[in-house]
Design a protein around this motif. Structure first.
Motif, PDB file in Angstrom:
ATOM      1  N   GLY A   1     -31.266 -16.409 -17.547  1.00 26.08           N
ATOM      2  CA  GLY A   1     -31.995 -15.217 -17.138  1.00 26.08           C
ATOM      3  C   GLY A   1     -33.469 -15.301 -17.464  1.00 26.08           C
ATOM      4  O   GLY A   1     -33.931 -16.207 -18.167  1.00 26.08           O
ATOM      5  N   PRO A   2     -34.242 -14.321 -16.987  1.00 23.40           N
ATOM      6  CA  PRO A   2     -35.704 -14.403 -17.069  1.00 23.40           C
ATOM      7  C   PRO A   2     -36.263 -14.355 -18.471  1.00 23.40           C
ATOM      8  O   PRO A   2     -37.374 -14.849 -18.711  1.00 23.40           O
ATOM      9  N   ASP A   3     -35.554 -13.763 -19.423  1.00 26.43           N
ATOM     10  CA  ASP A   3     -36.087 -13.621 -20.777  1.00 26.43           C
ATOM     11  C   ASP A   3     -35.617 -14.719 -21.727  1.00 26.43           C
ATOM     12  O   ASP A   3     -36.066 -14.771 -22.875  1.00 26.43           O
ATOM     13  N   ALA A   4     -34.734 -15.587 -21.286  1.00 22.23           N
ATOM     14  CA  ALA A   4     -34.111 -16.567 -22.179  1.00 22.23           C
ATOM     15  C   ALA A   4     -35.160 -17.488 -22.804  1.00 22.23           C
ATOM     16  O   ALA A   4     -36.032 -18.021 -22.116  1.00 22.23           O
ATOM     17  N   SER A   5     -35.055 -17.677 -24.100  1.00 20.11           N
ATOM     18  CA  SER A   5     -35.993 -18.545 -24.826  1.00 20.11           C
ATOM     19  C   SER A   5     -35.270 -19.613 -25.635  1.00 20.11           C
ATOM     20  O   SER A   5     -35.916 -20.401 -26.312  1.00 20.11           O
ATOM     21  N   THR A   6     -33.945 -19.631 -25.571  1.00 15.30           N
ATOM     22  CA  THR A   6     -33.144 -20.627 -26.269  1.00 15.30           C
ATOM     23  C   THR A   6     -32.193 -21.269 -25.263  1.00 15.30           C
ATOM     24  O   THR A   6     -31.907 -20.686 -24.219  1.00 15.30           O
ATOM     25  N   PRO A   7     -31.683 -22.470 -25.538  1.00 16.42           N
ATOM     26  CA  PRO A   7     -30.808 -23.144 -24.571  1.00 16.42           C
ATOM     27  C   PRO A   7     -29.501 -22.390 -24.358  1.00 16.42           C
ATOM     28  O   PRO A   7     -29.035 -21.656 -25.230  1.00 16.42           O
ATOM     29  N   TYR A   8     -28.914 -22.608 -23.214  1.00 18.12           N
ATOM     30  CA  TYR A   8     -27.625 -22.016 -22.835  1.00 18.12           C
ATOM     31  C   TYR A   8     -26.509 -22.766 -23.561  1.00 18.12           C
ATOM     32  O   TYR A   8     -26.282 -23.944 -23.302  1.00 18.12           O
TER      33      TYR A   8
ATOM     34  N   HIS B   1     -19.638 -13.795 -15.239  1.00 20.89           N
ATOM     35  CA  HIS B   1     -19.620 -14.784 -14.161  1.00 20.89           C
ATOM     36  C   HIS B   1     -19.135 -16.148 -14.641  1.00 20.89           C
ATOM     37  O   HIS B   1     -19.086 -16.443 -15.837  1.00 20.89           O
ATOM     38  N   GLY B   2     -18.783 -16.977 -13.682  1.00 15.31           N
ATOM     39  CA  GLY B   2     -18.356 -18.333 -13.980  1.00 15.31           C
ATOM     40  C   GLY B   2     -19.527 -19.280 -14.147  1.00 15.31           C
ATOM     41  O   GLY B   2     -20.680 -18.866 -14.310  1.00 15.31           O
ATOM     42  N   THR B   3     -19.240 -20.570 -14.091  1.00 15.11           N
ATOM     43  CA  THR B   3     -20.255 -21.597 -14.319  1.00 15.11           C
ATOM     44  C   THR B   3     -21.253 -21.610 -13.170  1.00 15.11           C
ATOM     45  O   THR B   3     -20.933 -22.052 -12.062  1.00 15.11           O
ATOM     46  N   THR B   4     -22.455 -21.135 -13.427  1.00 15.22           N
ATOM     47  CA  THR B   4     -23.520 -21.196 -12.428  1.00 15.22           C
ATOM     48  C   THR B   4     -24.472 -22.348 -12.681  1.00 15.22           C
ATOM     49  O   THR B   4     -25.273 -22.698 -11.813  1.00 15.22           O
ATOM     50  N   THR B   5     -24.371 -22.954 -13.869  1.00 12.70           N
ATOM     51  CA  THR B   5     -25.258 -24.052 -14.254  1.00 12.70           C
ATOM     52  C   THR B   5     -24.790 -24.621 -15.582  1.00 12.70           C
ATOM     53  O   THR B   5     -24.193 -23.894 -16.378  1.00 12.70           O
ATOM     54  N   PRO B   6     -25.079 -25.893 -15.849  1.00 11.70           N
ATOM     55  CA  PRO B   6     -24.876 -26.387 -17.212  1.00 11.70           C
ATOM     56  C   PRO B   6     -25.987 -25.985 -18.177  1.00 11.70           C
ATOM     57  O   PRO B   6     -25.785 -26.013 -19.389  1.00 11.70           O
ATOM     58  N   GLY B   7     -27.185 -25.628 -17.630  1.00 12.27           N
ATOM     59  CA  GLY B   7     -28.250 -25.330 -18.577  1.00 12.27           C
ATOM     60  C   GLY B   7     -29.555 -24.816 -18.021  1.00 12.27           C
ATOM     61  O   GLY B   7     -30.523 -24.658 -18.770  1.00 12.27           O
ATOM     62  N   GLN B   8     -29.650 -24.529 -16.731  1.00 13.04           N
ATOM     63  CA  GLN B   8     -30.900 -24.082 -16.115  1.00 13.04           C
ATOM     64  C   GLN B   8     -30.964 -22.552 -16.130  1.00 13.04           C
ATOM     65  O   GLN B   8     -30.170 -21.871 -15.479  1.00 13.04           O
ATOM     66  N   LYS B   9     -31.928 -21.988 -16.835  1.00 13.20           N
ATOM     67  CA  LYS B   9     -31.975 -20.544 -17.080  1.00 13.20           C
ATOM     68  C   LYS B   9     -32.148 -19.707 -15.813  1.00 13.20           C
ATOM     69  O   LYS B   9     -31.752 -18.545 -15.772  1.00 13.20           O
TER      70      LYS B   9
END
Length: 406
Positions: free
Chosen positions: A150-157, A96-104
């Motif tokens: 995504g729901p499991d993310a624990s590090t920054p995008y 996918h393309g840019t859905t956010t700069p950093g919100q999981k």
């Protein structure tokens, strides 16, 4: 312009990604020496998506992160209904393309349109429609949320990191093969916008593992030539004959820099935003990074409107700051020294796209062609950043059919 297509390359192992960065913190099961684990943790059934005739699961797995260590990740796996063909369903790994700069939470798996909120917030993405086209054509679709989303993310995008975008796809395919035995060993990549940029990074990393056959790349309006885009938007704003157009050009210029500063800060925490921008743009970044794309753009839009020509934003030499210059050189294929591809590539672009400009895309395509890349490049009259998906659909499906038939 159309160019001859080259031979296929071997790319992925069915269950593990080859160790390129010395990662060994997780146990390796049934892997060759020198491999690092992509471990499938679990799968979760997902609700049906209107218009997509496929079974949908969310895969919870690990991937090799930009920090050189395994990190949690999630990937959607969509398989066609019914019985697979002999050899299994060929795999389209879709980004996918840019859905956010950093919100999981702004991730495909978290929204019913599979687009992280783009349609909900006003940009009709047609992502679910495109995925449905692929499953209807008999392809399994692997769609990662991306590292840090995504729901499991624990590090920054790590926004715009080419290696992260590529490894998100690679890990998703590996996890999908572990979760579903009815998948083929042949796969292609398709991406839109920043996902189109991301798929351009897959082939150079294909040697990290062996066992599957990588057959080609489709990039739809790939987000490349960042410095050139910022300069063009800024120049257009200065030359505009009316206030609305002048504002739009300035806002879009600032948007490019805000995105790149966000991605660079994740991979290099020592980076100081003040080295490339003034205080007005810097002040928007904490909120900018916490929002999905449409609202994030709105934050910059409001800040620019509030100050007008007095807005203190990107510095004239922002892309020459050493850390930023190195970041762009490593992640933007339009300026990466020696960047090339050897497997078949299709790039599709609309000439009415206000985000990724056709003139700059054509310059990039011309450069690839001159460097001998087996590229087919098509421009669609009147297509914009999202309508390109439907306009190019027949050509994309034809390209995939031909590559999987080789």
């Amino acid at each position: 312009m159309t160019h001859s297509l080259s031979r296929t390359a071997r790319s992925l192992a069915p269950a593990f990604l080859a160790l390129a960065l010395g990662v060994s913190s997780l146990p390796v099961a049934a892997a060759d020496a020198g491999t690092a684990p992509i471990s499938l943790q679990s799968t979760t059934a997902q609700p049906a998506v209107p218009g997509v005739n496929a079974d949908l699961r969310l895969l919870h797995h690990t991937m090799l992160g930009v920090g050189g260590h395994p990190v949690p990740a999630t990937t959607l796996l969509l398989t066609p209904k019914g019985t697979p063909p002999a050899g299994g369903w060929p795999i389209v790994a879709w980004e996918h393309g840019t859905t956010t700069p950093g919100q999981k939470t702004c991730a495909p798996s978290q929204t019913p349109e599979l687009d992280g909120g783009l349609t909900r917030n006003g940009f009709k993405s047609d992502y679910a429609w495109q995925i449905g086209q692929f499953t209807d054509a008999g392809y399994a679709v692997v769609a990662p949320d991306l590292e840090g989303l995504g729901p499991d993310a624990s590090t920054p995008y790590p926004y715009y990191s080419l290696s992260s975008l590529a490894r998100s796809l690679i890990a998703g395919v590996v996890a999908a093969r572990a979760a579903e035995s009815r998948l083929s060993d042949r796969w292609a990549v398709v991406g839109h916008s920043d996902g189109g940029h991301g798929v351009l990074g897959v082939e150079p990393l294909a040697g990290e593992a062996a066992g599957l056959t990588f057959v080609g790349t489709v990039a739809s309006a790939p987000y490349v030539a960042i410095e050139a885009h910022a300069a063009r938007f800024g120049a257009d704003g200065k030359a505009a004959s009316n206030e609305a157009a002048a504002h739009q050009g300035l806002m879009m210029q600032q948007f490019q820099g805000a995105l790149m500063a966000t991605g660079l800060k994740v991979t290099q925490p020592s980076f100081e935003e003040a080295s490339v921008m003034g205080p007005d743009l810097a002040a928007t970044l904490p909120r900018f990074r916490s929002l999905c794309s449409v609202a994030a753009i709105g934050t910059i839009d409001a800040a620019v409107k509030a100050k007008g020509k007095a807005f203190k934003g990107l510095k004239a030499d922002w892309a020459s700051q050493p850390q930023m210059h190195a970041f762009l050189a490593a992640n933007d294929p339009a300026v990466t020294p020696g960047y090339t591809l050897h497997q078949p590539v299709l790039i599709v672009q609309g000439n009415a796209d206000p985000f990724v400009l056709e003139t700059l895309q054509t310059q990039f395509a011309d450069k690839l062609t001159a460097d001998g890349v087996p590229l087919t490049y098509k421009v669609y009259d009147g297509a914009d950043h999202f309508s390109i998906i439907r306009r190019a659909d027949a050509d994309v499906l034809d390209f995939l059919r031909r590559q999987f038939a080789r």
